[in-house]
Write an enzyme that holds these catalytic residues in place. Structure first.
Site, PDB file in Angstrom:
ATOM      1  N   ASP A   1       0.670  -1.275  -0.067  1.00 22.99           N
ATOM      2  CA  ASP A   1      -0.233  -0.074   0.347  1.00 22.99           C
ATOM      3  C   ASP A   1       1.084   1.137  -0.218  1.00 22.99           C
ATOM      4  OD1 ASP A   1      -2.383  -1.203   0.009  1.00 22.99           O
ATOM      5  OD2 ASP A   1      -2.520  -1.477   2.282  1.00 22.99           O
TER       6      ASP A   1
ATOM      7  N   ASP B   1      -7.189  -1.176  -4.507  1.00 25.09           N
ATOM      8  CA  ASP B   1      -7.918  -1.165  -3.793  1.00 25.09           C
ATOM      9  C   ASP B   1      -8.974   0.514  -4.222  1.00 25.09           C
ATOM     10  OD1 ASP B   1      -6.507  -2.444  -1.927  1.00 25.09           O
ATOM     11  OD2 ASP B   1      -5.701  -0.907  -0.478  1.00 25.09           O
TER      12      ASP B   1
END
Length: 191
Positions: free
Chosen positions: A129, A143
């Site tokens: 991330d 995401d």
């Protein structure tokens, strides 16, 4: 937003779904590779002041880093989601549903690849991330694709657009007309 139900629509819409999913996976992989080659873990760079930052984080859990000890379970869920969308996608005859499900499939597949192939172990890998905005957990392109896809599901459902491009309102009208014609037939025969 609807398309006619033709014999050619299904293969073209399924191809659209697969192309959107592939584009999402490639964008996710490319940005993750860039981040991994540019940043060290925890390093932050302001992109737009404090509004948007890039910060490399490894996440073994789900959103908000929940369930970090159950990575294998999220891997299994992602496999089921990708397979279910691949199967459900066979019924898609609407462009917007093709795009929507393609985004969701690509997003799920992007994070699935991390879980399958990244350290610490296969099926237990950490998701990369890197996008940070205020008051929200760090996330990635995959995401974002899942979230945009979910928002589109809500919008298409709210508008009453079915996977085949028909409108839910049209189906209700057909059902109502069929009920009325049954009533008329019953009245004409005295039943």
């Amino acid at each position: 937003m609807t398309t006619p139900d033709t014999a050619e629509a299904r293969p073209r819409r399924y191809l659209l779904l697969l192309l959107v999913a592939l584009a999402a996976v490639l964008a996710d992989l490319a940005t993750k590779q860039w981040v991994l080659s540019t940043f060290s873990e925890g390093e932050s760079v302001d992109v737009i002041g404090g509004l948007l930052q890039f910060t490399l984080v490894y996440n073994t859990g789900a959103a908000f880093s929940l369930g970090t000890d159950h990575t294998w379970m999220f891997t299994g869920i992602a496999i089921v989601v990708v397979a279910a969308i691949a199967y459900l996608g066979l019924r898609v005859r609407n462009v917007w549903w093709g795009i929507t499900l393609g985004l969701m499939m690509g997003g799920a597949a992007g994070n699935l690849l991390d879980r399958l192939f990244r350290d610490p172990a296969p099926f237990h890998g950490a998701v990369v991330d890197f996008i940070r905005v205020p008051y929200w957990p760090v996330f990635n392109i995959a995401d974002s694709c899942v979230v945009v896809g979910a928002c589109l599901v809500v919008l298409l459902t709210f508008k009453g657009i079915n996977l085949d491009g028909s409108l839910a309102v049209d189906e209700k009208k057909k059902d109502g007309a069929a009920d009325r014609s049954d009533d008329d037939t019953d009245e004409g025969t005295g039943k």
